[in-house]
Structure formats: C-alpha cells, structure tokens
Motif scaffolding. Structure first.
Motif, PDB file in Angstrom:
ATOM      1  N   ASP A 152       0.672  -1.655  -0.045  1.00 14.96           N
ATOM      2  CA  ASP A 152      -0.005   0.105  -0.219  1.00 14.96           C
ATOM      3  C   ASP A 152       0.769   1.626  -0.014  1.00 14.96           C
ATOM      4  N   LYS A 155       2.839   2.150  -3.500  1.00 12.60           N
ATOM      5  CA  LYS A 155       2.130   2.404  -3.981  1.00 12.60           C
ATOM      6  C   LYS A 155       1.657   4.613  -3.795  1.00 12.60           C
ATOM      7  N   HIS A 159       2.826   7.865  -6.336  1.00 14.24           N
ATOM      8  CA  HIS A 159       1.942   8.107  -6.571  1.00 14.24           C
ATOM      9  C   HIS A 159       2.143  10.230  -6.080  1.00 14.24           C
ATOM     10  N   PRO A 272      -5.207   3.339  -0.434  1.00  8.80           N
ATOM     11  CA  PRO A 272      -4.845   2.183  -1.670  1.00  8.80           C
ATOM     12  C   PRO A 272      -5.866   0.406  -1.172  1.00  8.80           C
ATOM     13  N   LEU A 374       1.777  -6.186  -6.382  1.00 12.73           N
ATOM     14  CA  LEU A 374       1.828  -4.596  -6.460  1.00 12.73           C
ATOM     15  C   LEU A 374       0.770  -4.533  -7.873  1.00 12.73           C
ATOM     16  N   HIS A 378      -5.053  -1.380  -6.276  1.00 11.88           N
ATOM     17  CA  HIS A 378      -5.234   0.201  -6.408  1.00 11.88           C
ATOM     18  C   HIS A 378      -5.558   1.472  -5.642  1.00 11.88           C
ATOM     19  N   GLU A 395      -5.649   6.087 -10.443  1.00  4.15           N
ATOM     20  CA  GLU A 395      -4.754   6.186 -11.671  1.00  4.15           C
ATOM     21  C   GLU A 395      -5.362   5.565 -13.029  1.00  4.15           C
TER      22      GLU A 395
END
Length: 398
Positions: A152, A155, A159, A272, A374, A378, A395
């Motif tokens: 998590d 990601k 971002h 996430p 991974l 999302h 995304e």
C-alpha cells in the motif's frame, strides 16, 4: 422361506431407520471443516460477519458442485471478541481437529502473531484476510489474502512523489499498528526523497484531532487512520482550513462506517486497496468472478446502508472468499485435502487470473505466500454526487 424373508425385511427396515436417525448413510463421508476465527461481536463485528458471509457463499458453491473429495464442506465459526486469549483458544481447537482442513483468521496482526506458531506446528493450512503487517515468506502453512501495508505504501508514495508532494506526516492511534506504520514511513521517506514531519499519536478519548492537524499544517500530505479516528482527523482538517492532501494508510477506508463518521469531509480522500469495484456504478465493468461473488452475497445477505450517508457496501468481503477459492483449487491439484504439505505447496504454485477469483485480484502466492502483488493494488478516491457516494480509480481515471 417366508420366515427368512420376514427376518431379512426386518433387518433392512432397521438399517434404513438407523441410517435415517444418524442423518447419513454408511457410504457418506464425514464433512470437511473450514474454521473461521474472527470478531463476530463487539466493535469489529462487521469484519467477522462479512468474512463469514463470503466464506459461506463460496462453501455453498463448492457443495452445490459436489463438495471436496466426495465430502460436503462445513463452516465452523469461533468468536474472538477481539480477545487475544480467545484467538489462541480458537487456533488450538482448529489445530487439533483433523476434520478442519483450512483455517481463516484470526484477524489483526497481533492476534496472528500469537497463533501462527500453533498452525505451523500442527501443519494446518491457514489464510489471513485481516492481517496487514508481518512476513509470511518464512511460513510453511500460512498465506495472506490481504494487501500488505508495505505494498500500500509503495503505491501511495510513488503516486505522491509523482504529484510533487514534498512533505508528509502521520496522525494515527498510539498502538502497535500506528508504531509499525511510523517506522515504515520513516524508511519510505528516505527511499522516495520526501520529508517526514512525524507521527502525531491520537488517543481513543480524543474529542477532536485539531491539535494534531495544526502541528502538521505545513505538510503537503497527511496520512490518517483507516479506523474511525481518521474521520476525526478529516473533520479537524476542515476546521483548521488544512489545504493539503489526505490519504488513508491502508484499505480500511473502504468501509462505509468511515464515511458515516467523516461525512462530506471524506470527499477527495484517497486510499489504497485491492480490487474494490463495488462503489463503481457500472457493474458491466466489474471483474466476472468478483461480480458473481458480490451478487451472491447480496442475494443471500443483503447490503449495508449508512443511515446518515446513504453509502452502501456488500455484507461480505471477497478477500476472505479468495481463501476458500484458492484452497479448493489447490486441493484439486494436490489430489485431495488430507496431505496438508501437498496442499500448501499447491497453493504456492497457483496462478489464478483476476477474472476468475472472488476478489477480482490475481492470485500467485509463490514463496512469499502473498496472494496479491503490487499490480493488484489500486488507489481509490471517495467522491459524492447527486446519486450518492462512489469511488474513482485514481490511476485509471474512472
């Protein structure tokens, strides 16, 4: 001859009667049990009940198709009531029951840390949809069907680095989860070149989180708890006019109890999670296996509806259903459920597509014993319009 026939007939009647009284014929095999240890009452009952519902939907599917090894599958539930002693007691019970071929739970990292040794010693295959931290790669029989906090954060940090975030802080409960997350964020700050402004430790009796937000008012980003405490942080951010980004540090923010507590302050918050298409209105775009499972849950158990927010969620959690689905596929590959070493090895070797699994995530545990990778994580953003609450895949832009 007539006397002999009467005797034979009488014996036959007795045999049928005995079989009827016992509830099974001599040809029937004992049920295969799946054990669930989770919080079925108390503050986290929604988690345990959701796990139970999704497990039962998958078990019903298996039984309708003929069962496992010619046996029907039965779910056995033990309530941990968020009590470590009860979690250990349930683990010992399941570990000692030869009919239990799979155990799901107990939820929460600290509870699993206290019970995983019991499962390993008993060579009991177990699957954990409620454990977010810890290492499963050294286990012989334990597997995780949840997004690990480490994935998590990868990601999220990538971002926000791409978005130009230069500093961040953490507001979280002062418990083991909060302390572990603090340590992970310190390490991530160095890896991604983003300044970490520290950990503001909240208390259960806090009426407001205003003082914590004010200490981090210069941060570009604040990570907040995925528990109800995070809603207090959001309310405080609105009160002090904080204009930075707010993000959940884990997938717990998908729970609508969070929306209930945060209200409109939740708009724009990012969290996430593995595949979570439920709040997306176009069901035709859902993964096929996920849609099939969720609609079966809705048909059997209904959905949760927030009385204040109107937000909805299914009364099930598909990541728990993945435990049963993956185990059943591994049993087929192993040639039966009895040899648990073969079943565990078969789970390691699984390579299931996202279209077929109940969660809509691919499952390829390998030696890490992690169901998800991974690529399955999302980033979702809570939004609200005239029709109510929904999420947008950040995304994917949808």
């Amino acid at each position: 001859m007539r006397s002999s026939l009467k005797i034979i007939a009488s014996v036959a009647v007795l045999a049928v009667t005995a079989a009827g009284c016992s509830g099974k014929s001599a040809a029937d095999k004992p049920a295969i049990k799946i054990g669930l240890a989770g919080p079925m009452s108390g503050a986290f009952a929604v988690l345990g009940i959701s796990q139970q519902n999704s497990l039962q939907v998958e078990i019903d599917r298996i039984n309708e198709a003929g069962g496992i090894d010619g046996s029907q599958v039965e779910l056995v539930v033990r309530d941990t009531v968020l009590d470590p002693a009860k979690a250990v007691s349930a683990a010992n019970e399941f570990a000692g029951d030869e009919q239990v071929k799979l155990v799901v739970g107990p939820s929460l990292t600290s509870f699993y840390e206290a019970t995983k040794g019991v499962y390993e010693q008993a060579r009991k295959v177990n699957c954990q949809p409620g454990v977010s931290t810890g290492d499963f790669s050294g286990l012989g029989y334990g597997f995780r069907s949840q997004d690990p906090t480490g994935l998590d954060l990868q990601k999220l940090m990538q971002h926000y680095k791409d978005a130009g975030v230069r500093s961040f802080g953490l507001i979280y409960e002062n418990d083991d989860s909060g302390k572990n997350l603090d340590a992970m964020l310190k390490e991530a700050a160095g890896q991604y070149g983003i300044e970490y402004l520290g950990f503001q430790q909240t208390r259960a009796d806090d009426q407001s989180h205003k003082v914590y937000v004010e200490k981090l008012k210069d941060a570009d980003l604040i990570f907040l708890s995925s528990n109800v405490g995070g809603a207090k942080t959001m309310a405080a951010a609105a009160e002090v006019g904080y204009d930075g980004e707010l993000a959940g540090a884990g997938s717990g923010m998908q729970n609508i109890t969070f929306i209930e507590a945060a209200g409109d302050y939740a708009q724009g918050a990012i969290f996430p999670a593995p595949n979570y298409q439920y709040p997306m209105r176009d069901r035709a775009a859902w993964r096929p296996g996920y849609r099939k499972h969720i609609e079966a849950v809705e048909a059997a158990y209904g959905k949760n509806v927030g009385p204040e927010s109107g937000a909805t969620s299914p009364k099930g959690t598909a990541m728990a259903a993945d435990c049963v689905y993956a185990w059943s596929q591994a049993v087929k590959a192993a040639g039966g459920a009895d040899d648990t070493a073969k079943v565990a090895a078969a789970i390691e070797s699984l390579d299931l597509s996202a279209d077929e699994t109940p969660s809509g995530n691919s499952i390829a545990p390998g030696s890490s014993h992690e169901f998800y990778s991974l690529e399955d994580i999302h980033l979702y953003e809570w939004q609200k319009d005239a029709q109510g609450w929904f999420v947008k895949d950040v995304e994917a832009g949808s």
